[in-house]
Design a protein around this motif. Structure first.
Motif, mmCIF file in Angstrom:
data_model
loop_
_atom_site.group_PDB
_atom_site.id
_atom_site.type_symbol
_atom_site.label_atom_id
_atom_site.label_comp_id
_atom_site.label_asym_id
_atom_site.label_seq_id
_atom_site.Cartn_x
_atom_site.Cartn_y
_atom_site.Cartn_z
ATOM 1 N N ASP A 22 6.601 -3.563 -6.015
ATOM 2 C CA ASP A 22 6.917 -4.780 -6.775
ATOM 3 C C ASP A 22 5.729 -5.736 -6.784
ATOM 4 N N GLU A 23 5.111 -5.920 -5.619
ATOM 5 C CA GLU A 23 3.960 -6.827 -5.521
ATOM 6 C C GLU A 23 2.785 -6.320 -6.348
ATOM 7 N N LEU A 24 2.556 -5.012 -6.341
ATOM 8 C CA LEU A 24 1.474 -4.442 -7.144
ATOM 9 C C LEU A 24 1.729 -4.667 -8.633
ATOM 10 N N ALA A 25 2.981 -4.526 -9.057
ATOM 11 C CA ALA A 25 3.324 -4.733 -10.461
ATOM 12 C C ALA A 25 3.069 -6.185 -10.869
ATOM 13 N N LYS A 26 3.393 -7.118 -9.989
ATOM 14 C CA LYS A 26 3.179 -8.535 -10.269
ATOM 15 C C LYS A 26 1.688 -8.893 -10.274
ATOM 16 N N ALA A 27 0.926 -8.251 -9.395
ATOM 17 C CA ALA A 27 -0.483 -8.601 -9.233
ATOM 18 C C ALA A 27 -1.367 -8.102 -10.359
ATOM 19 N N GLY A 28 -0.923 -7.039 -11.034
ATOM 20 C CA GLY A 28 -1.783 -6.451 -12.051
ATOM 21 C C GLY A 28 -3.036 -5.894 -11.386
ATOM 22 N N PRO A 29 -4.197 -6.117 -11.989
ATOM 23 C CA PRO A 29 -5.419 -5.553 -11.410
ATOM 24 C C PRO A 29 -6.029 -6.394 -10.282
ATOM 25 N N SER A 30 -5.497 -7.598 -10.050
ATOM 26 C CA SER A 30 -6.132 -8.474 -9.067
ATOM 27 C C SER A 30 -5.599 -8.252 -7.659
ATOM 28 N N LYS A 31 -6.447 -8.537 -6.689
ATOM 29 C CA LYS A 31 -6.066 -8.483 -5.280
ATOM 30 C C LYS A 31 -5.870 -9.922 -4.804
ATOM 31 N N SER A 32 -4.823 -10.127 -4.038
ATOM 32 C CA SER A 32 -4.565 -11.459 -3.510
ATOM 33 C C SER A 32 -4.307 -11.363 -2.009
ATOM 34 N N GLY A 33 -4.333 -12.494 -1.364
ATOM 35 C CA GLY A 33 -4.035 -12.537 0.065
ATOM 36 C C GLY A 33 -2.625 -12.069 0.350
ATOM 37 N N HIS A 34 -1.693 -12.450 -0.526
ATOM 38 C CA HIS A 34 -0.306 -12.029 -0.333
ATOM 39 C C HIS A 34 -0.180 -10.516 -0.467
ATOM 40 N N LEU A 35 -0.854 -9.957 -1.442
ATOM 41 C CA LEU A 35 -0.814 -8.508 -1.634
ATOM 42 C C LEU A 35 -1.435 -7.796 -0.435
ATOM 43 N N GLU A 36 -2.531 -8.318 0.077
ATOM 44 C CA GLU A 36 -3.163 -7.704 1.250
ATOM 45 C C GLU A 36 -2.230 -7.754 2.454
ATOM 46 N N ARG A 37 -1.522 -8.860 2.651
ATOM 47 C CA ARG A 37 -0.550 -8.953 3.746
ATOM 48 C C ARG A 37 0.541 -7.906 3.594
ATOM 49 N N THR A 38 1.030 -7.731 2.368
ATOM 50 C CA THR A 38 2.084 -6.753 2.124
ATOM 51 C C THR A 38 1.581 -5.336 2.396
ATOM 52 N N VAL A 39 0.345 -5.051 2.037
ATOM 53 C CA VAL A 39 -0.240 -3.737 2.327
ATOM 54 C C VAL A 39 -0.314 -3.536 3.837
ATOM 55 N N ARG A 40 -0.755 -4.545 4.554
ATOM 56 C CA ARG A 40 -0.856 -4.430 6.018
ATOM 57 C C ARG A 40 0.525 -4.262 6.656
ATOM 58 N N GLU A 41 1.514 -4.974 6.155
ATOM 59 C CA GLU A 41 2.890 -4.820 6.667
ATOM 60 C C GLU A 41 3.412 -3.405 6.393
ATOM 61 N N THR A 42 3.073 -2.867 5.228
ATOM 62 C CA THR A 42 3.479 -1.513 4.893
ATOM 63 C C THR A 42 2.822 -0.512 5.829
ATOM 64 N N LEU A 43 1.542 -0.688 6.089
ATOM 65 C CA LEU A 43 0.844 0.193 7.037
ATOM 66 C C LEU A 43 1.488 0.134 8.408
ATOM 67 N N GLU A 44 1.818 -1.063 8.862
ATOM 68 C CA GLU A 44 2.444 -1.220 10.167
ATOM 69 C C GLU A 44 3.806 -0.529 10.214
ATOM 70 N N ALA A 45 4.595 -0.704 9.166
ATOM 71 C CA ALA A 45 5.922 -0.080 9.119
ATOM 72 C C ALA A 45 5.812 1.449 9.117
ATOM 73 N N LEU A 46 4.837 1.961 8.407
ATOM 74 C CA LEU A 46 4.644 3.421 8.366
ATOM 75 C C LEU A 46 4.149 3.945 9.715
ATOM 76 N N ALA A 47 3.318 3.166 10.391
ATOM 77 C CA ALA A 47 2.761 3.603 11.677
ATOM 78 C C ALA A 47 3.785 3.550 12.803
ATOM 79 N N THR A 48 4.680 2.575 12.740
ATOM 80 C CA THR A 48 5.643 2.405 13.839
ATOM 81 C C THR A 48 6.968 3.100 13.591
ATOM 82 N N GLY A 49 7.141 3.606 12.383
ATOM 83 C CA GLY A 49 8.374 4.340 12.077
ATOM 84 C C GLY A 49 9.466 3.436 11.772
#
Length: 77
Positions: A50-77
């Protein structure tokens, strides 16, 4: 073809390093193997899509946080 959690981690890590753009991340996330993800992991992957769809081609701090949260969730199960 479905994307495994390890492949998602790889794609997101490459995005954080600046090697991939937003569009290159969407495909692997959309084809994520939901059977191999916990409920929480699937939810955060969907949130990131959803965040990627809203962001379009730009990178934002919020999008980077969401990516990091996703990585953490995938790493910790």
């Amino acid at each position: 073809m479905s994307t495994s959690p390890d492949e998602i981690v790889s794609v997101l890590s490459r995005w954080l390093a600046g090697h991939l753009d937003n569009a290159a991340v969407q495909g692997p996330l959309e084809s994520a193997d939901r059977a191999r993800l916990s409920h929480e992991q699937a939810e955060i992957v969907d949130e990131l899509l959803d965040e990627l769809a809203k962001a379009g081609p730009s990178k934002s701090g919020h999008l980077e946080r969401t990516v990091r949260e996703t990585l953490e969730a995938l790493a910790t199960g």
